[in-house]
Design a protein around this motif. Structure first.
Motif, PDB file in Angstrom:
ATOM      1  N   ILE A  62      -6.602  -0.256   4.991  1.00  0.00           N
ATOM      2  CA  ILE A  62      -7.758   0.580   5.306  1.00  0.00           C
ATOM      3  C   ILE A  62      -7.555   1.297   6.635  1.00  0.00           C
ATOM      4  O   ILE A  62      -7.892   2.481   6.776  1.00  0.00           O
ATOM      5  CB  ILE A  62      -9.046  -0.274   5.307  1.00  0.00           C
ATOM      6  N   ASP A  63      -6.963   0.630   7.616  1.00  0.00           N
ATOM      7  CA  ASP A  63      -6.737   1.262   8.915  1.00  0.00           C
ATOM      8  C   ASP A  63      -5.723   2.395   8.821  1.00  0.00           C
ATOM      9  O   ASP A  63      -5.850   3.413   9.510  1.00  0.00           O
ATOM     10  CB  ASP A  63      -6.260   0.214   9.922  1.00  0.00           C
ATOM     11  N   ALA A  64      -4.729   2.225   7.970  1.00  0.00           N
ATOM     12  CA  ALA A  64      -3.667   3.228   7.881  1.00  0.00           C
ATOM     13  C   ALA A  64      -3.996   4.378   6.949  1.00  0.00           C
ATOM     14  O   ALA A  64      -3.496   5.496   7.138  1.00  0.00           O
ATOM     15  CB  ALA A  64      -2.368   2.555   7.413  1.00  0.00           C
ATOM     16  N   TYR A  65      -4.844   4.144   5.956  1.00  0.00           N
ATOM     17  CA  TYR A  65      -5.049   5.163   4.929  1.00  0.00           C
ATOM     18  C   TYR A  65      -6.495   5.596   4.725  1.00  0.00           C
ATOM     19  O   TYR A  65      -6.740   6.668   4.173  1.00  0.00           O
ATOM     20  CB  TYR A  65      -4.508   4.654   3.581  1.00  0.00           C
ATOM     21  N   VAL A  66      -7.461   4.783   5.123  1.00  0.00           N
ATOM     22  CA  VAL A  66      -8.844   5.073   4.738  1.00  0.00           C
ATOM     23  C   VAL A  66      -9.717   5.334   5.960  1.00  0.00           C
ATOM     24  O   VAL A  66     -10.145   6.460   6.206  1.00  0.00           O
ATOM     25  CB  VAL A  66      -9.434   3.921   3.892  1.00  0.00           C
ATOM     26  N   PHE A  67     -10.017   4.300   6.725  1.00  0.00           N
ATOM     27  CA  PHE A  67     -10.893   4.398   7.897  1.00  0.00           C
ATOM     28  C   PHE A  67     -10.101   4.068   9.155  1.00  0.00           C
ATOM     29  O   PHE A  67     -10.150   2.933   9.628  1.00  0.00           O
ATOM     30  CB  PHE A  67     -12.060   3.409   7.787  1.00  0.00           C
ATOM     31  N   GLY A 125      -1.247  11.342  -3.799  1.00  0.00           N
ATOM     32  CA  GLY A 125      -1.299  10.192  -2.911  1.00  0.00           C
ATOM     33  C   GLY A 125      -2.704   9.900  -2.424  1.00  0.00           C
ATOM     34  O   GLY A 125      -3.140   8.750  -2.398  1.00  0.00           O
ATOM     35  N   ARG A 126      -3.442  10.949  -2.038  1.00  0.00           N
ATOM     36  CA  ARG A 126      -4.811  10.739  -1.556  1.00  0.00           C
ATOM     37  C   ARG A 126      -5.699  10.188  -2.664  1.00  0.00           C
ATOM     38  O   ARG A 126      -6.515   9.293  -2.435  1.00  0.00           O
ATOM     39  CB  ARG A 126      -5.372  12.061  -1.025  1.00  0.00           C
ATOM     40  N   ALA A 127      -5.554  10.715  -3.874  1.00  0.00           N
ATOM     41  CA  ALA A 127      -6.345  10.204  -4.995  1.00  0.00           C
ATOM     42  C   ALA A 127      -6.014   8.738  -5.261  1.00  0.00           C
ATOM     43  O   ALA A 127      -6.900   7.926  -5.564  1.00  0.00           O
ATOM     44  CB  ALA A 127      -6.098  11.048  -6.243  1.00  0.00           C
ATOM     45  N   ARG A 128      -4.744   8.370  -5.132  1.00  0.00           N
ATOM     46  CA  ARG A 128      -4.350   6.979  -5.351  1.00  0.00           C
ATOM     47  C   ARG A 128      -4.910   6.071  -4.246  1.00  0.00           C
ATOM     48  O   ARG A 128      -5.309   4.934  -4.504  1.00  0.00           O
ATOM     49  CB  ARG A 128      -2.826   6.872  -5.413  1.00  0.00           C
ATOM     50  N   VAL A 129      -4.936   6.567  -3.009  1.00  0.00           N
ATOM     51  CA  VAL A 129      -5.569   5.815  -1.920  1.00  0.00           C
ATOM     52  C   VAL A 129      -7.001   5.467  -2.280  1.00  0.00           C
ATOM     53  O   VAL A 129      -7.440   4.315  -2.177  1.00  0.00           O
ATOM     54  CB  VAL A 129      -5.539   6.627  -0.602  1.00  0.00           C
ATOM     55  N   ALA A 134       0.828  -1.205   0.000  1.00  0.00           N
ATOM     56  CA  ALA A 134       0.000   0.000   0.000  1.00  0.00           C
ATOM     57  C   ALA A 134       0.861   1.253   0.000  1.00  0.00           C
ATOM     58  O   ALA A 134       0.570   2.223  -0.714  1.00  0.00           O
ATOM     59  CB  ALA A 134      -0.932  -0.001   1.210  1.00  0.00           C
ATOM     60  N   ARG A 135       1.916   1.259   0.795  1.00  0.00           N
ATOM     61  CA  ARG A 135       2.795   2.428   0.829  1.00  0.00           C
ATOM     62  C   ARG A 135       3.438   2.680  -0.536  1.00  0.00           C
ATOM     63  O   ARG A 135       3.545   3.830  -0.977  1.00  0.00           O
ATOM     64  CB  ARG A 135       3.876   2.234   1.891  1.00  0.00           C
ATOM     65  N   PRO A 141       4.342   7.439   3.158  1.00  0.00           N
ATOM     66  CA  PRO A 141       3.734   8.588   2.497  1.00  0.00           C
ATOM     67  C   PRO A 141       2.961   9.451   3.491  1.00  0.00           C
ATOM     68  O   PRO A 141       2.422   8.936   4.485  1.00  0.00           O
ATOM     69  CB  PRO A 141       2.782   7.955   1.473  1.00  0.00           C
ATOM     70  N   PRO A 142       2.873  10.760   3.239  1.00  0.00           N
ATOM     71  CA  PRO A 142       2.220  11.656   4.214  1.00  0.00           C
ATOM     72  C   PRO A 142       0.740  11.394   4.403  1.00  0.00           C
ATOM     73  O   PRO A 142       0.160  11.839   5.387  1.00  0.00           O
ATOM     74  CB  PRO A 142       2.463  13.048   3.615  1.00  0.00           C
TER      75      PRO A 142
END
Length: 440
Positions: free
Chosen positions: A320-325, A382-386, A61-62, A125-126
């Motif tokens: 998902i825990d690290a980047y989404v929810f 990065g956010r769009a890619r998430v 994911a990173r 990633p930030p």
């Protein structure tokens, strides 16, 4: 080095014991793999270092979020092929495989190490959630988690969600648009709740106000919406004012645990309960129950996971825990119903709409891809890619029955256990166009 793609393919196939179903295009310009297959693009050797430092989903994911890993071709096809090789290979006969004890894993890691370059841990990633402190699902920590997910810019959500600004599973008919399906979902909820002129509705996790507006405009309800997102509340209030419904709708930045102005005739909780968490779900059910009048209805619309053989082994998805929810948790639908009934509710109807969520997510991905450059400018690459990865992978999870989504209609019984529901209650199965005109 001009053969990185070939060497990576050989490593992967030796580890997997089968042919790699995707092509690999490496940072050195080399490409290898089956012709016509989706291409896994590794733009930088740093992606391999991420996988070595954080083996498994989080390392991948990173690399994806940082733009070091990409797919050239059909993203859904690539994820489907890779899921069978990566995410679905972690167990043997239901038992987890310990990677450190597996000689194949050790050999694979040594091969990657020779290709990965300097043995330096890459900075995440930030967009990744930083280390969280304190107990799960306190008011402070929940507010921080909601802010991470929802306060990324209303302009970004407009691009992804479209004009409906509804961020939950739509309700589809053949040939309908995303906006049609979201309108039909809101109407379905109103009909299940049997809303009528003057009813008090509490919308828990009200988002950008779409449910509140629909219930007030089409059914004459008086609506209170609560959210922890300040950006959502500001956006919802502007929409409500523009619609001329400020006298019927109040939007608050408030934790559902702090709502004290019941009783309400009906409560809608659409895509919110996933944030509550197992340690707080009984408290959530008790609070919602206390806010309803006897005979009042709750519509709980919630994503569900499949039960684990050993529930104590349940693990929240790392990506998902690290980047989404952050701190989000899914529960099996049976567990959700049990807790609602333990709190005093009577479950009256359950409808699975799993396939509808797959269609919804594909619609959101299409919106994001169509407006990609604007989305990147609005938030970050990065956010769009998430979001692209999260929504595409989630669509496949719903399609393959890895997760589901259910609408549970529950009642707070009145005196003597009366439900105050008609004997044949499923009038909501009629199409939205067949319902009586609004009295508002």
């Amino acid at each position: 080095m001009a053969d990185a793609a070939l060497r990576l393919t050989a490593l992967a196939e030796e580890f997997l014991g089968e042919k790699l179903p995707v092509r690999i295009r490496a940072w050195d310009g080399s490409e290898f793999g089956p012709p016509g297959a989706p291409v896994l693009v590794i733009r930088n050797r740093r992606a391999l270092r991420r996988l070595l430092w954080k083996p498994g989903e989080l390392g991948l994911a990173r690399a994806w979020v940082a733009g070091e890993l990409d797919v050239d071709g059909d993203l859904y096809e690539a994820l489907d092929l890779l899921a069978a090789l990566i995410w679905d290979r972690g167990t043997v006969d239901g038992e987890a495989v310990h990677p450190v004890r597996d000689p194949k894993v050790r050999a694979f890691a040594k091969g990657l190490l020779r290709l990965a370059g300097p043995w330096i841990p890459p900075t995440p990633p930030p967009e990744e959630v930083r280390r969280r402190t304190g107990s799960l699902h306190t008011r402070r920590r929940d507010k921080e988690a909601i802010s991470h997910h929802y306060d990324v810019g209303n302009d970004f959500y407009e691009l992804v969600l479209g004009p409906s600004m509804v961020y939950s599973c739509a309700y589809w008919e053949d040939g309908g648009t995303l906006e049609d399906a979201q309108r039909d979902k809101l109407d379905l909820v109103c009909r299940k709740l049997a809303l009528k002129e003057g009813d008090r509705l509490l919308d828990v996790g009200c988002g950008w106000g779409s449910m509140a507006i629909h219930a007030a405009r089409e059914y004459g309800a008086r609506v209170t919406g609560v959210t922890l997102s300040t950006e959502q509340a500001a956006y919802a209030n502007k929409r409500i004012a523009d619609a001329g419904l400020a006298d019927r709708i109040e939007i608050r930045v408030q934790d559902y645990r702090d709502v004290r102005d019941g009783p309400y005739d009906a409560i809608s909780s659409i895509g919110m309960a996933e944030h509550v968490g197992a340690v707080r779900f009984r408290e959530y059910a008790d609070d919602i129950y206390a806010l309803l009048r006897p005979g009042g209805r709750l519509l709980n619309h919630q994503i569900a996971r499949r039960p684990e053989r050993d529930e104590s082994a349940y693990h929240v998805d790392d990506f998902i825990d690290a980047y989404v929810f952050p701190d989000g948790e899914l529960a099996p639908v049976g567990r959700t119903m049990t807790i609602l009934e333990e709190a005093g509710f009577e479950a009256r109807d359950v409808e699975s709409i799993r396939e509808h969520y797959a269609l919804t997510l594909r619609g959101w991905v299409a919106n994001l891809e169509k407006h990609w450059n604007r989305a990147v400018r609005t938030t970050s690459a990065g956010r769009a890619r998430v979001w692209r990865l999260y929504m595409a992978a989630s669509a496949l999870s719903f399609e393959h029955n890895k997760i589901g989504v259910n609408q549970i209609l529950a009642v707070r019984p009145a005196a003597g256990g009366a439900s105050r529901m008609p004997l044949r209650a499923r009038d909501w199965t009629a199409s939205a166009t067949a319902r009586p005109p609004a009295t508002a």
